[in-house]
Design an enzyme around this catalytic site. Structure first.
Site, PDB file in Angstrom:
ATOM      1  N   ASP A 152     -10.725   2.322  -3.608  1.00 35.03           N
ATOM      2  CA  ASP A 152     -10.070   2.444  -4.902  1.00 35.03           C
ATOM      3  C   ASP A 152      -8.996   3.536  -4.920  1.00 35.03           C
ATOM      4  O   ASP A 152      -7.867   3.301  -5.352  1.00 35.03           O
ATOM      5  CB  ASP A 152     -11.128   2.729  -5.979  1.00 35.03           C
ATOM      6  CG  ASP A 152     -10.530   2.906  -7.363  1.00 35.03           C
ATOM      7  OD1 ASP A 152     -10.518   1.932  -8.123  1.00 35.03           O
ATOM      8  OD2 ASP A 152     -10.065   4.026  -7.672  1.00 35.03           O
ATOM      9  N   THR A 184      -9.512   0.590 -10.351  1.00 34.68           N
ATOM     10  CA  THR A 184      -9.111  -0.592  -9.593  1.00 34.68           C
ATOM     11  C   THR A 184     -10.324  -1.419  -9.205  1.00 34.68           C
ATOM     12  O   THR A 184     -10.301  -2.648  -9.268  1.00 34.68           O
ATOM     13  CB  THR A 184      -8.318  -0.178  -8.341  1.00 34.68           C
ATOM     14  OG1 THR A 184      -7.230   0.652  -8.727  1.00 34.68           O
ATOM     15  CG2 THR A 184      -7.780  -1.400  -7.619  1.00 34.68           C
ATOM     16  N   ASP A 185     -11.404  -0.761  -8.803  1.00 37.08           N
ATOM     17  CA  ASP A 185     -12.642  -1.484  -8.491  1.00 37.08           C
ATOM     18  C   ASP A 185     -13.167  -2.221  -9.714  1.00 37.08           C
ATOM     19  O   ASP A 185     -13.588  -3.383  -9.634  1.00 37.08           O
ATOM     20  CB  ASP A 185     -13.707  -0.503  -8.000  1.00 37.08           C
ATOM     21  CG  ASP A 185     -13.585  -0.199  -6.521  1.00 37.08           C
ATOM     22  OD1 ASP A 185     -12.931  -0.963  -5.799  1.00 37.08           O
ATOM     23  OD2 ASP A 185     -14.154   0.821  -6.082  1.00 37.08           O
ATOM     24  N   VAL A 186     -13.182  -1.540 -10.852  1.00 31.68           N
ATOM     25  CA  VAL A 186     -13.703  -2.159 -12.074  1.00 31.68           C
ATOM     26  C   VAL A 186     -12.857  -3.368 -12.461  1.00 31.68           C
ATOM     27  O   VAL A 186     -13.385  -4.446 -12.782  1.00 31.68           O
ATOM     28  CB  VAL A 186     -13.746  -1.128 -13.224  1.00 31.68           C
ATOM     29  CG1 VAL A 186     -14.057  -1.810 -14.550  1.00 31.68           C
ATOM     30  CG2 VAL A 186     -14.786  -0.047 -12.930  1.00 31.68           C
TER      31      VAL A 186
END
Length: 412
Positions: A152, A184-186
């Site tokens: 991320d 970004t991961d979420v």
């Protein structure tokens, strides 16, 4: 919990989750909240990397810390955990059997990482043509960066988000900053969930599953929204502006006598109301400030004037005054104040799931509210391998003796 008249939207769907850390687990948790049966496959003895990402740790029933990290808890409710050693042929065969009984598979191994085990999309689609197989990587399945690992923080930098986040050059504390959560991961987890649901709809029409290729870099760039559009249309590279907005003024934080507040003026009518609330009615009539394009042009002058006034009263006083005037305004809350906020409490944003022998697990609720379908909090984040026997019995109809043999040989 659902009422007797509600049913989970994804009840009956089976999800095989081979992902770890955040983006993949975030997607599978969302599907689990919506009612899918999610089975998380983990490494024996170690499990998901984030199990060790603490402190803080969940306390047990006596208040003593356990080995369950808060990070892991945030992305793994409504799942069952099974441990399988993928390096062994027998473990690979077990996953193939589970995939043959699954509707959805989510994985975030490096490109080609599962092919060596015969667990890639083409291999599993041959066993289960209806399987929806979602791959999440840093850079996608194709392109010159495909084989590179992606995290991320790295992607926030490479994807442009950090170039837009932080104080302007030449000011105190300037320089690029990452967002305070792994955003970004979420977002990739959310895009993955949307892609999976679209593929399910397509399967209803065609009878066939498909492969979904999601890259963190692609997601990060897609989520730049108006900033990316500003560059593509105007050809000007956006710069860091702190908490200011590139196209709207005033739309940022302002100092008060005891802290800061946020003012988000979205149109000229709100600006007029804002000026009245500040006791500066003449600003709305000033040709430099009367319209938003003019306010953008004369940003520095206007912001300096506003700051000189907002610093004279407390945050609460200004928030009350702006509320009465119909101007969007609010404090910058720390998390203790977030969860104490009456609106947050009224919406039930904090939930707790009980767990035998442990303290209740406090979690943030799923924000989706549907009038008919329910959001369920049936399972707390699982202990490592907690459901191995249960899943092998449910999904594969294996006998206790067969499962005991797998345990003895350290396959599960």
């Amino acid at each position: 919990m659902p009422t007797s008249s509600q049913q989970s939207a994804l009840a009956g769907l089976r999800v095989l989750d081979l992902s770890r850390v955040l983006a993949g687990p975030w997607a599978s948790q969302l599907l689990g909240d919506l009612g899918a049966d999610v089975v998380k496959v983990e490494r024996p003895g170690a499990g998901d990397d984030t199990r060790a990402w603490g402190p803080p740790w969940l306390p047990d029933g006596k208040g003593e810390p356990t080995d369950e990290s808060a990070y892991f808890l945030s992305a793994n409710r409504n799942k069952r955990s099974i441990t399988i050693d993928l390096s062994k042929p027998e473990g690979q065969q077990l996953v193939k059997q589970l995939a043959a009984n699954a509707d959805i598979l989510i994985e975030n191994f490096k490109v080609g990482g599962l092919q060596q085990y015969g667990l890639d999309y083409n291999s599993l689609a041959a066993l289960n043509p209806r399987l929806i197989y979602c791959s999440i990587t840093g850079f996608g399945q194709t392109g010159p960066y495909a084989a590179r690992p992606g995290y991320d923080f790295l992607i926030q930098g490479m994807g442009g988000l950090m170039s837009l986040t932080g104080r302007p050059d030449g000011t105190e504390g300037d320089g690029p900053l990452k967002v305070g959560v792994a955003l970004t991961d979420v977002m990739t987890g959310l895009y993955a969930s949307v892609g999976v649901l679209a593929a399910l709809t397509n399967r209803e029409k065609t009878g066939s599953g498909q492969h979904i290729d999601l890259a963190l870099l692609d997601v990060q760039i897609a989520a730049l929204a108006n900033q990316a559009s500003n560059y593509l249309v105007g050809g000007v590279v956006p710069r860091r502006m702190g908490n200011a907005h590139p196209s709207i003024v005033p739309y940022q934080d302002f100092p008060t006598s005891d802290g800061y507040m946020i003012v988000a003026v979205g149109n000229d009518g709100q600006f007029s109301s804002f000026c009245n609330a500040l006791g500066q009615r003449e600003w709305a009539l000033d040709e430099r400030f009367a319209t938003n394009p003019q306010r953008v042009t004369h940003r520095a002058e206007l912001i300096a004037l506003i700051r000189s006034v907002t610093a004279t009263r407390t945050t609460d006083e200004w928030v009350d005054a702006m509320k009465a005037a119909g101007v969007p305004c609010g404090p910058i809350n720390s998390l203790d104040k977030v969860f104490a906020d009456p609106q947050v409490q009224a919406r039930g944003v904090r939930v707790e799931i009980s767990r035998p022998g442990m303290a209740a697990v406090p979690l943030v609720a799923n924000p989706i509210r549907m009038s008919v379908s329910s959001i369920d909090y049936q399972r707390p984040p699982p202990a490592l391998g907690e459901h191995t026997m249960e899943v092998l019995t449910n999904w594969l109809a294996m006998s206790e003796a067969d499962i005991a043999d797998l345990r003895m040989r350290k396959i599960v």
